[in-house]
Motif scaffolding. Sequence first.
Motif, short mmCIF file in Angstrom:
data_model
loop_
_atom_site.label_atom_id
_atom_site.label_comp_id
_atom_site.label_asym_id
_atom_site.label_seq_id
_atom_site.Cartn_x
_atom_site.Cartn_y
_atom_site.Cartn_z
N ARG A 280 140.49 59.90 58.97
CA ARG A 280 141.69 60.41 58.27
C ARG A 280 142.88 59.47 58.44
N GLY A 283 142.42 56.49 56.49
CA GLY A 283 142.53 56.85 55.07
C GLY A 283 143.98 56.82 54.63
N ASN A 287 142.98 52.97 53.93
CA ASN A 287 142.03 53.57 52.98
C ASN A 287 140.99 52.58 52.44
N ARG A 372 133.09 55.03 52.66
CA ARG A 372 134.03 56.12 52.91
C ARG A 372 133.71 57.32 52.02
N TYR A 376 132.96 61.32 52.77
CA TYR A 376 133.76 62.40 52.18
C TYR A 376 132.89 63.41 51.43
N PHE A 409 146.96 62.97 52.55
CA PHE A 409 145.57 62.63 52.82
C PHE A 409 144.67 62.99 51.64
N SER A 412 144.81 60.29 49.21
CA SER A 412 144.04 59.09 49.61
C SER A 412 142.54 59.35 49.47
N ALA A 413 142.10 60.60 49.79
CA ALA A 413 140.68 60.93 49.65
C ALA A 413 140.27 60.86 48.18
N ASP A 415 141.58 58.97 45.89
CA ASP A 415 141.46 57.54 45.54
C ASP A 415 140.12 56.99 46.01
N ALA A 416 139.75 57.35 47.25
CA ALA A 416 138.49 56.82 47.80
C ALA A 416 137.30 57.34 47.00
N ARG A 423 143.51 48.07 48.55
CA ARG A 423 144.00 48.38 49.89
C ARG A 423 145.49 48.68 49.81
N SER A 430 153.28 56.67 55.87
CA SER A 430 151.87 56.94 56.15
C SER A 430 151.65 57.12 57.65
#
Length: 453
Positions: A280, A283, A287, A372, A376, A409, A412-413, A415-416, A423, A430
């Motif tokens: 986390r 991330g 990330n 990643r 998730y 978060f 960012s999750a 996005d992942a 990056r 953050s």
Amino acid sequence: MANQNSLPLHERIELRYTLHKVIEFIILFLLLSLLVHRLLSFNNHGFAWLIAFLCELSFTLNWVITISNKWNIVEYKTYPDRLLQRVSKHELPPVDMFVTTADSKLEPPIITINTVLSLLAVDYPTNKLACYVSDDGCSPLTFYSLSEASKFAKLWVPFCKKYNVQVRAPFRYFSNNNATFSSNDSSEFKQEWTLLKDEYEQLSLKIEDAVGNSIPFDVSQDFAVFSNIERNNHPTIIKVLWENKEDVSDGPPHLIYISREKRPKHPHHSKAGAMNVLTRVSGLMTNAPFMLNVDCDMFVNNPNIMLHAMCTLLGSENETKNAFAQFPQIFYDGLKDDPFGNQMVVLWKFVGHGIAGIQGPTYAGTGCVHRRKVIYGLSPTDTKTGERYPNIGSGNVEMLKTFGTSEEFTKSAGDALQGNTERENMSSKSVEAAHRVGECEYEYGTNWGIKVH
Ligand SMILES: O=c1ccn([C@@H]2O[C@H](COP(=O)(O)OP(=O)(O)O[C@H]3O[C@H](CO)[C@@H](O)[C@H](O)[C@H]3O)[C@@H](O)[C@H]2O)c(=O)[nH]1
Ligand SMILES: [Mn+2]
């Protein structure tokens, strides 16, 4: 000649080991004969005979499972040169690197910093890397050692890259076997080598002194957060020890210290809990689409590990084939011929490669590069995020339920999950959000540890 771009990045090579197989079958035959012998002469013996029969039966079953696992031993050969011909260095995907440590007495900081230095110095553009150290011992000593190591890294990383050093853990590099120069070594190299050796000795001495309690901490500054706290009762501590601000590709990568929140009566789930927090926090801060985790008592013994991992992860036709790349473990300084099997050669060389031949290696807890988005919870067959997370975005109820209530978060999750590999730059915002996701209650009522881990 084949076009370089059409050549595979990795190949599966089957290894025969015929003699091994013959010997294993002879052992199996002997074991079966013994069982038959026990059964046939059962009536002439008592209870002890039955116990012996059951023990031997269990061993035989074990042996059948072992030889089935080792039936198809394969090796994955990777080709970093082909990867570098296909993509330029600045197109390589970012990787977040995690180191876990839990106790500065059982896992002395000098070992942890060697692990960290070997990671900081890998042959990969350093503006694509970030190293996060999770300290479950909440030890000012570990923090101090890391902050001193980050200063040494500014000399060590360029030195390793300039001279293509093979083993980039300094304690190993400067061990006695390497203490002599060859006739080809330039005087410039000799000078720099001597300087680096002196610097490493000073670093080791400083850490030794600090272990012996003469800690030169200035509690009014960075170390203030460590005063008046207990190891199992403290808030989240996150410190950026070194930031690669200029975004240069050959200086040391970002180095971040994390000690997650601990409170009595709150389960911390040991290493697994630490890994979730690392996932986390990283991330939020960088990330990267890939994450490498290494225990603090391991080090990288091949500077090209990231390239080898990328050959495995990017080399298949579609991304669904390999969720992670697991490196084997090798142990050093064991007894000659390893009489007690401590170096686990059978486990890594035969059973590990055998399981790789059945489907793929199992996750071994250290030395593994994960995707990643798979961590998730994205199914390997779901390359598009659509089915599992139909409405990605911060504020979305399903995302909040899955990933917890930090909007930063969940963004960012998202996005992942969508495969955004850009990056992000670290910002003080953050870092602030990262403190929240390190809290011990953060996972309550979420899918962390259930579908996300
Ligand atoms: O509360 C804890 C407990 C452990 N750790 C870390 O977890 C790692 C592994 O723990 P350890 O007790 O050292 O396990 P080992 O038995 O030495 O290692 C075996 O188990 C590990 C955990 O699965 C694998 O990573 C290794 O490959 C395997 O050899 C170490 O870096 C620890 O610092 C934490 O971060 N927090
Ligand atoms: Mn260990």
